[in-house]
Design an enzyme around this catalytic site. Structure first.
Site, PDB file in Angstrom:
ATOM      1  N   CYS A   1     -13.468   0.656   7.284  1.00  0.00           N
ATOM      2  CA  CYS A   1     -12.619   0.087   6.462  1.00  0.00           C
ATOM      3  C   CYS A   1     -12.576   1.346   4.694  1.00  0.00           C
ATOM      4  O   CYS A   1     -12.984   1.958   4.866  1.00  0.00           O
ATOM      5  CB  CYS A   1     -12.996  -0.567   6.047  1.00  0.00           C
ATOM      6  N   SER A   2     -11.197   1.638   4.803  1.00  0.00           N
ATOM      7  CA  SER A   2     -11.301   2.268   3.394  1.00  0.00           C
ATOM      8  C   SER A   2     -12.092   0.651   2.409  1.00  0.00           C
ATOM      9  O   SER A   2     -11.568   0.458   2.450  1.00  0.00           O
ATOM     10  CB  SER A   2      -9.960   2.712   3.162  1.00  0.00           C
TER      11      SER A   2
ATOM     12  N   CYS B   1       1.212  -1.293  -0.037  1.00  0.00           N
ATOM     13  CA  CYS B   1       0.237  -0.476   0.072  1.00  0.00           C
ATOM     14  C   CYS B   1       0.592   1.276  -0.394  1.00  0.00           C
ATOM     15  O   CYS B   1       0.785   2.302   0.124  1.00  0.00           O
ATOM     16  CB  CYS B   1      -0.510  -0.179   0.795  1.00  0.00           C
TER      17      CYS B   1
ATOM     18  N   HIS C   1      -8.929   4.073  -1.811  1.00  0.00           N
ATOM     19  CA  HIS C   1      -7.371   4.089  -1.395  1.00  0.00           C
ATOM     20  C   HIS C   1      -7.354   2.838  -2.956  1.00  0.00           C
ATOM     21  O   HIS C   1      -7.742   1.379  -2.254  1.00  0.00           O
ATOM     22  CB  HIS C   1      -7.751   2.738  -0.301  1.00  0.00           C
TER      23      HIS C   1
END
Lengths: 129, 382
Positions: free
Chosen positions: B204-205, B83, B330
């Protein structure tokens, strides 16, 4: 997970074999070629103590496809009595019983089935003591 | 090393871009960045992508994307640090310019996550496959275990974590490129579906498609192209154990602490000098922990900081003014570059309703996995 890859991990997953650094005594699980503590490359094989305590946990409600149909299940980080820490499912547990600090021990269980062949893949899970 | 400037930025809308391929998405972002910078060519490019191989079955991504961008034969390299791939790509581009090897370099990031892959499984490859993922643990699960430990150790509350999501959605509502521009309430976050206890869906993304790109050049020639210039004041990267369970503490991310120390030294600043920051809020708990580990407050105060409004746009240290990963989206490899874009827009006074007053120095913190890798960049207004 192809069979050779699975086969390589059997000493760790079935027998909890770890590497004890001959220089500083640090126990690495799984075994490593370089000690993360002192950089030594000399190890002896030891078996982990199978009892310990729960440092943290969660309940997986949404899993990857591989674990479809097995949710919800509990997973935690366990610190064994010899200081080694590992991630493991927590089996046979009423989720309300889970709490940080809980005593657990590791038992031999089926973990997952290999995708195409359906081959059973085994390893350790924790149960409450 | 010589001074490096960011002179142009471009990104796509983040979200479910069903009609666009990974190539379309990257090229759109890159063309916008090139146009924004006013350059007629680039000498080299780096593209961050976490897992194009698993998400769309395409590796050799540098070559694919430079071809479709029409820039052959310049060198093009895909950079991967899970990430943190975008942040790492930016860092690679920075060094290529700072060293004098190239004058104008594009740093981009892209991810196409909605083409049918098992996203949970693909993301889990950022953790230890044999000793974490084998047991069925997911990324929400790993961060949930950090959350549980943090709540146990520091009395962080569910409400405090929810406040982070509420704040980031409020910021994202003012970001035209954000995936989610809706406001959420504390009650909505706390009653959303459980994903991995105690984390819920709105902690949560999301799963996102998106691309982002920025143009770097030497400070000496920056003014030839544009007046909207931002200086790269510092860059640092650090690593930690791949498995969360191997760490001495489950509530401190050592890669963040270590990279922060290095980047503050390079930029000659302290946390007090940072006017605002974009941090890697893949889950609400991550923002709380990173806020602490960057030195913005004592350990354990990440939750209260959000609850008390200290991290809001009008607060002492605004965090994730873009909406963060939570609201902006994301698309993994693009996130680190999108953070740089938010810094650029804030530092050049172009952030519109999200504009932070007196934004002079901004920090972008991007991390891979549960913080096994962390990249931090500090940018300064010129």
């Amino acid at each position: 997970m192809i069979t050779p890859r699975y086969h390589r991990e059997i000493p760790q997953r079935y027998r909890l074999e770890a590497g004890k650094c001959q220089k500083c005594g640090e126990v690495s699980f799984p075994p490593r070629l370089v000690c993360p503590n002192c950089k030594s490359q000399e190890f002896e094989t030891v078996r982990l103590n199978d009892e310990g305590k729960l440092l943290t946990y969660t309940i997986i409600r949404v899993a990857s496809d591989k674990f479809f149909g097995t949710t919800p299940f509990a997973v935690g980080i366990v610190e064994l009595n010899d200081g080694v820490k590992l991630t493991t499912q927590i089996a046979d547990v009423d989720f309300d019983q889970l709490k940080i600090g809980q005593k657990v021990k590791l038992v031999f269980r089926k973990i997952q089935d290999e995708g195409k062949s359906g081959l059973h893949c085994y390893g350790y899970k924790a149960v409450l003591v | 090393m010589r001074d490096v400037a960011v002179i142009g930025v471009g990104m796509t809308q983040f979200g479910e871009l069903w009609g666009k391929s990974i190539k379309d998405i990257f090229v759109e972002a890159a063309l916008k960045a090139i146009k924004s910078a006013g350059v007629d060519h680039i000498d080299s490019m780096y593209v961050g992508s976490m897992s194009s191989g698993l998400f769309v079955g395409q590796e050799h991504l540098g070559a694919v994307l430079v071809d479709y961008l029409g820039q052959n034969p310049i060198p093009a390299t895909r950079v991967e640090s899970a990430c943190a791939s975008g942040g790492a790509a930016f860092r690679a581009a920075y060094f290529e310019v700072a060293s004098g090897a190239s004058e104008i370099v594009l740093a981009g990031g892209v991810e196409k996550m909605t083409d049918g892959a098992d996203v949970t499984d693909a993301l889990a490859t950022a953790a230890d496959q044999e000793y974490e993922v084998y047991q069925g643990v997911t990324f929400p699960g790993l961060y949930a275990m950090i959350a549980n430990a943090h709540m146990h150790q520091y009395k962080t509350t569910r409400e405090q974590l929810a406040a982070i999501a509420v704040k980031n959605h409020a910021n994202g509502a003012n970001n035209p490129n954000a995936q989610f521009r809706n406001l959420v309430t504390l009650e909505q976050v706390m009653s959303s579906t459980l994903v991995a206890d105690p984390l819920r869906l709105l902690d949560c993304s999301p799963v996102s498609d998106g691309g982002a790109a920025v143009i770097l050049c030497s400070m000496d020639i920056a003014k030839k192209f544009t007046d909207t210039i931002v200086k790269v004041k510092g860059t640092a990267q650090a690593s930690d154990t791949i498995a969360l369970h191997s760490r001495k503490s489950l509530t401190t991310l050592n890669s963040v602490v270590s990279a922060a120390q290095k980047v503050y030294k390079m930029a000659d600043v302290t946390p007090k000098d940072i006017n605002f920051a974009e941090v890697h809020d893949c889950f609400t708990i991550a923002e709380a922990v990173v806020y602490e580990d960057l030195g913005f407050c004592e350990k354990g105060c990440g939750g209260p900081a959000a609850e008390e409004g200290r991290t809001a746009i009008e607060g002492k240290t605004p965090i994730n003014t873009s909406g963060g990963l939570k609201s902006k989206g994301h698309p993994v490899g693009a996130s680190g570059i999108a953070q740089i874009i938010e810094l650029y827009e804030q530092l050049t006074g172009q952030a519109g309703k999200r504009q932070v007053k007196n934004a002079h120095i901004g920090l972008a913190q991007n991390m891979g996995g549960t913080g096994a890798s962390c990249v931090i960049n500090i940018l300064e207004a010129v």
